[in-house]
Design a protein around this motif. Structure first.
Motif, PDB file in Angstrom:
ATOM      1  N   VAL A 165       0.862  -1.186   0.000  1.00 26.78           N
ATOM      2  CA  VAL A 165       0.000   0.000   0.000  1.00 26.78           C
ATOM      3  C   VAL A 165       0.895   1.232   0.000  1.00 26.78           C
ATOM      4  N   ASP A 166       0.560   2.203  -0.828  1.00 25.65           N
ATOM      5  CA  ASP A 166       1.279   3.466  -0.813  1.00 25.65           C
ATOM      6  C   ASP A 166       0.817   4.258   0.415  1.00 25.65           C
ATOM      7  N   MET A 167       1.696   4.416   1.391  1.00 27.03           N
ATOM      8  CA  MET A 167       1.333   5.030   2.669  1.00 27.03           C
ATOM      9  C   MET A 167       1.432   6.557   2.657  1.00 27.03           C
ATOM     10  N   ARG A 168       1.918   7.130   1.573  1.00 27.63           N
ATOM     11  CA  ARG A 168       2.097   8.581   1.541  1.00 27.63           C
ATOM     12  C   ARG A 168       0.759   9.299   1.717  1.00 27.63           C
ATOM     13  N   GLY A 169       0.741  10.224   2.687  1.00 31.70           N
ATOM     14  CA  GLY A 169      -0.455  11.016   2.925  1.00 31.70           C
ATOM     15  C   GLY A 169      -1.565  10.280   3.654  1.00 31.70           C
ATOM     16  N   LYS A 170      -1.292   9.047   4.076  1.00 28.72           N
ATOM     17  CA  LYS A 170      -2.325   8.244   4.743  1.00 28.72           C
ATOM     18  C   LYS A 170      -2.259   8.438   6.262  1.00 28.72           C
ATOM     19  N   LYS A 171      -3.399   8.225   6.902  1.00 28.00           N
ATOM     20  CA  LYS A 171      -3.456   8.139   8.358  1.00 28.00           C
ATOM     21  C   LYS A 171      -3.344   6.666   8.720  1.00 28.00           C
ATOM     22  N   VAL A 172      -2.292   6.331   9.472  1.00 25.65           N
ATOM     23  CA  VAL A 172      -1.921   4.934   9.690  1.00 25.65           C
ATOM     24  C   VAL A 172      -1.888   4.624  11.188  1.00 25.65           C
ATOM     25  N   VAL A 173      -2.442   3.471  11.543  1.00 24.29           N
ATOM     26  CA  VAL A 173      -2.323   2.937  12.901  1.00 24.29           C
ATOM     27  C   VAL A 173      -1.477   1.664  12.840  1.00 24.29           C
ATOM     28  N   VAL A 174      -0.415   1.625  13.631  1.00 20.52           N
ATOM     29  CA  VAL A 174       0.372   0.405  13.796  1.00 20.52           C
ATOM     30  C   VAL A 174       0.005  -0.181  15.155  1.00 20.52           C
ATOM     31  N   VAL A 175      -0.479  -1.420  15.152  1.00 22.48           N
ATOM     32  CA  VAL A 175      -0.906  -2.075  16.394  1.00 22.48           C
ATOM     33  C   VAL A 175       0.220  -2.974  16.893  1.00 22.48           C
ATOM     34  N   GLY A 176       0.668  -2.715  18.123  1.00 20.77           N
ATOM     35  CA  GLY A 176       1.700  -3.552  18.709  1.00 20.77           C
ATOM     36  C   GLY A 176       3.022  -2.821  18.854  1.00 20.77           C
ATOM     37  N   MET A 177       3.738  -3.152  19.925  1.00 20.69           N
ATOM     38  CA  MET A 177       5.018  -2.502  20.202  1.00 20.69           C
ATOM     39  C   MET A 177       6.148  -3.517  20.336  1.00 20.69           C
ATOM     40  N   ARG A 207       7.820  12.460   8.332  1.00 23.08           N
ATOM     41  CA  ARG A 207       6.774  13.411   7.969  1.00 23.08           C
ATOM     42  C   ARG A 207       6.407  13.393   6.484  1.00 23.08           C
ATOM     43  N   TYR A 208       7.329  12.991   5.628  1.00 23.75           N
ATOM     44  CA  TYR A 208       7.012  12.978   4.200  1.00 23.75           C
ATOM     45  C   TYR A 208       6.241  11.727   3.786  1.00 23.75           C
ATOM     46  N   LEU A 209       6.027  10.820   4.741  1.00 28.92           N
ATOM     47  CA  LEU A 209       5.283   9.597   4.424  1.00 28.92           C
ATOM     48  C   LEU A 209       3.867   9.678   4.987  1.00 28.92           C
ATOM     49  N   ALA A 210       3.608   9.043   6.095  1.00 29.55           N
ATOM     50  CA  ALA A 210       2.247   9.053   6.642  1.00 29.55           C
ATOM     51  C   ALA A 210       1.845  10.467   7.078  1.00 29.55           C
ATOM     52  N   ASP A 211       0.592  10.792   6.820  1.00 23.82           N
ATOM     53  CA  ASP A 211       0.060  12.080   7.278  1.00 23.82           C
ATOM     54  C   ASP A 211      -0.022  12.100   8.804  1.00 23.82           C
ATOM     55  N   LYS A 212      -0.381  10.951   9.384  1.00 19.38           N
ATOM     56  CA  LYS A 212      -0.399  10.805  10.834  1.00 19.38           C
ATOM     57  C   LYS A 212      -0.102   9.358  11.164  1.00 19.38           C
ATOM     58  N   LEU A 213       0.767   9.153  12.159  1.00 20.49           N
ATOM     59  CA  LEU A 213       1.151   7.797  12.550  1.00 20.49           C
ATOM     60  C   LEU A 213       0.804   7.587  14.012  1.00 20.49           C
ATOM     61  N   ILE A 214      -0.055   6.620  14.262  1.00 23.10           N
ATOM     62  CA  ILE A 214      -0.487   6.272  15.613  1.00 23.10           C
ATOM     63  C   ILE A 214      -0.007   4.861  15.937  1.00 23.10           C
ATOM     64  N   VAL A 215       0.551   4.683  17.123  1.00 21.92           N
ATOM     65  CA  VAL A 215       0.871   3.345  17.624  1.00 21.92           C
ATOM     66  C   VAL A 215      -0.146   3.000  18.692  1.00 21.92           C
ATOM     67  N   SER A 216      -0.787   1.854  18.540  1.00 22.41           N
ATOM     68  CA  SER A 216      -1.801   1.388  19.486  1.00 22.41           C
ATOM     69  C   SER A 216      -1.295   0.125  20.174  1.00 22.41           C
ATOM     70  N   ALA A 217      -1.432   0.083  21.499  1.00 20.89           N
ATOM     71  CA  ALA A 217      -1.014  -1.107  22.246  1.00 20.89           C
ATOM     72  C   ALA A 217      -1.829  -1.219  23.520  1.00 20.89           C
ATOM     73  N   ARG A 218      -1.980  -2.441  24.004  1.00 19.27           N
ATOM     74  CA  ARG A 218      -2.756  -2.675  25.223  1.00 19.27           C
ATOM     75  C   ARG A 218      -2.058  -2.127  26.458  1.00 19.27           C
ATOM     76  N   ARG A 219      -0.733  -2.090  26.409  1.00 18.86           N
ATOM     77  CA  ARG A 219       0.027  -1.599  27.555  1.00 18.86           C
ATOM     78  C   ARG A 219       1.357  -1.048  27.075  1.00 18.86           C
ATOM     79  N   GLY A 220       2.016  -0.291  27.958  1.00 17.78           N
ATOM     80  CA  GLY A 220       3.325   0.221  27.632  1.00 17.78           C
ATOM     81  C   GLY A 220       4.389  -0.859  27.719  1.00 17.78           C
ATOM     82  N   VAL A 221       5.463  -0.678  26.988  1.00 15.15           N
ATOM     83  CA  VAL A 221       6.580  -1.625  27.019  1.00 15.15           C
ATOM     84  C   VAL A 221       7.878  -0.838  27.219  1.00 15.15           C
TER      85      VAL A 221
END
Length: 375
Positions: free
Chosen positions: A166-178, A192-206
């Motif tokens: 998938v071309d991730m440029r300009g996309k809002k992306v969630v990565v699940v897992g740390m 910054r030149y790739l994903a428009d916004k990058l979110i990391v989602s996880a059940r707990r901190g590591v």
């Protein structure tokens, strides 16, 4: 003896059997050795992405009887590691004992305790001993989230680079897992030149450990094995406290455990990107709704792509006996992490997440198996 798989675990097992004069056949579904480290492996089982470098230093990953080249960097690219495994096979003369482009589709234990092996070409052979070395990073575990998602939901196993699949440029992306893969992919896409916004989602901190500390690969600073475990942990935690600080200091959630109470993640970039605001953290996903992803803190985000770096299932597709398969929670208890009690000629190799690396772990396991009396 039958060995299933010619990844790092399979080739060190084969080397040890040859060293002890134990005859074997090693089956590999692909056209080359290397398993997980063979980028775009034609057998579809590689989890490599284009930018992948190993997370432990070359000294910790190397086989004890085949040193890595001094010319390699501290943390080699996957292509360099792939070549190292091929060189290992050539050095110890293992290639002629590996049957390529041939998988094991069925393995059954008969009433005499022998193993009947059915190959992908239809040929059937019988063996005294079976060594399972098919790896545990190839069958993706994708969470079953409530709701429907209108974007792209994929596993990190399918991720090759920011433009494939998938071309991730300009996309809002969630990565699940740390875990390590999640941190690598988030660090790459968080530019910054790739994903428009990058979110990391996880059940707990590591706990995220940097690859270098004081200009030295971090895993070269470990305490000596002769030191009592409690003292080793105390000194290691004190060192991290002084040189790394808290995860909250980088804008990440506080882990619910102390360092080394769970397997830590390693990244040379993630902490800097998180602290720079290139990466946003969110708790676990609770549901999907069209283009919206809902999180456990009650917030929701419009998202284009969800990448699940959520680990893998332990799978043995050649077994039909339920006693030889993990339970629904992916648990698979083994004696010495190798054997099912009551079955003395079946060995599961490399089924662990050891420190520092799986390569060393499987190498030591192979010594134990080779030293045992066989039929």
């Amino acid at each position: 003896m039958c060995i299933i798989g010619a990844g790092p675990t399979g080739i060190t097992t084969a080397k040890r059997m040859k060293e002890f004069g134990i005859p074997f056949d090693c089956y590999e579904a692909s056209d080359e050795v290397g398993g997980n480290w063979y980028y775009k492996n034609p057998n579809g089982m590689s989890a490599c992405y284009q930018s992948l470098h190993i997370d432990t230093s070359k000294w910790r990953l190397a086989f004890e009887d085949f040193p890595v080249s001094a010319d390699l960097p501290d943390f080699p690219h996957h292509s360099e590691l792939f070549q190292y495994f091929k060189d290992y096979v050539e050095h110890f003369g293992l290639r002629e004992s590996i049957i390529f482009n041939t998988s094991v589709v069925a393995a059954e234990r008969d009433t005499d305790g022998l193993w009947t092996i059915t190959r992908s070409d239809g040929e059937v052979r019988t063996y005294d001993v079976l060594m399972v070395c098919n790896g545990h990073h190839w069958d993706p575990n994708i969470p079953d989230y409530p709701g429907e998602f209108d974007g792209v939901l994929m596993h990190s196993h399918s991720y090759n680079d920011p433009f494939d699949p998938v071309d991730m440029r300009g996309k809002k992306v969630v990565v699940v897992g740390m875990g390590n893969s999640g941190l690598d992919i988030a660090s790459e896409l968080g530019q910054r030149y790739l994903a428009d916004k990058l979110i990391v989602s996880a059940r707990r901190g590591v706990w995220v450990l940097p690859k270098y500390l004081g200009g030295v690969p971090g895993d070269k600073l470990i305490t000596p094995p002769w030191m009592p475990r409690g003292l080793r942990l105390f000194l290691s935690r004190r060192f991290l406290g002084k040189n790394l600080g808290t995860m909250e200091g980088y804008g990440l959630p506080k882990p619910d455990h102390r360092p080394f109470e769970a397997h830590p993640s390693a990244s040379g970039e993630f902490l800097g990107r998180a602290g720079s605001g290139d990466i946003t953290f969110k708790p676990a996903i609770t549901k999907l709704d069209g283009k919206q992803v809902h999180f456990a803190d009650g917030t929701a985000e419009d998202v284009d792509v969800v990448i699940c770096a959520t680990g893998y299932n332990i799978s043995f597709p050649f077994f039909s006996d339920p006693n030889l398969l993990p339970d629904k929670d992916n648990r698979f208890p083994l004696f010495k992490r190798m054997m099912k009690p009551g079955i003395d000629n079946l060995f599961f190799m490399g089924l662990a997440q050891p420190m520092p690396t799986l390569v060393n772990f499987a190498e030591q396991q192979s010594k134990l198996v080779a030293a045992l009396p066989h039929r």
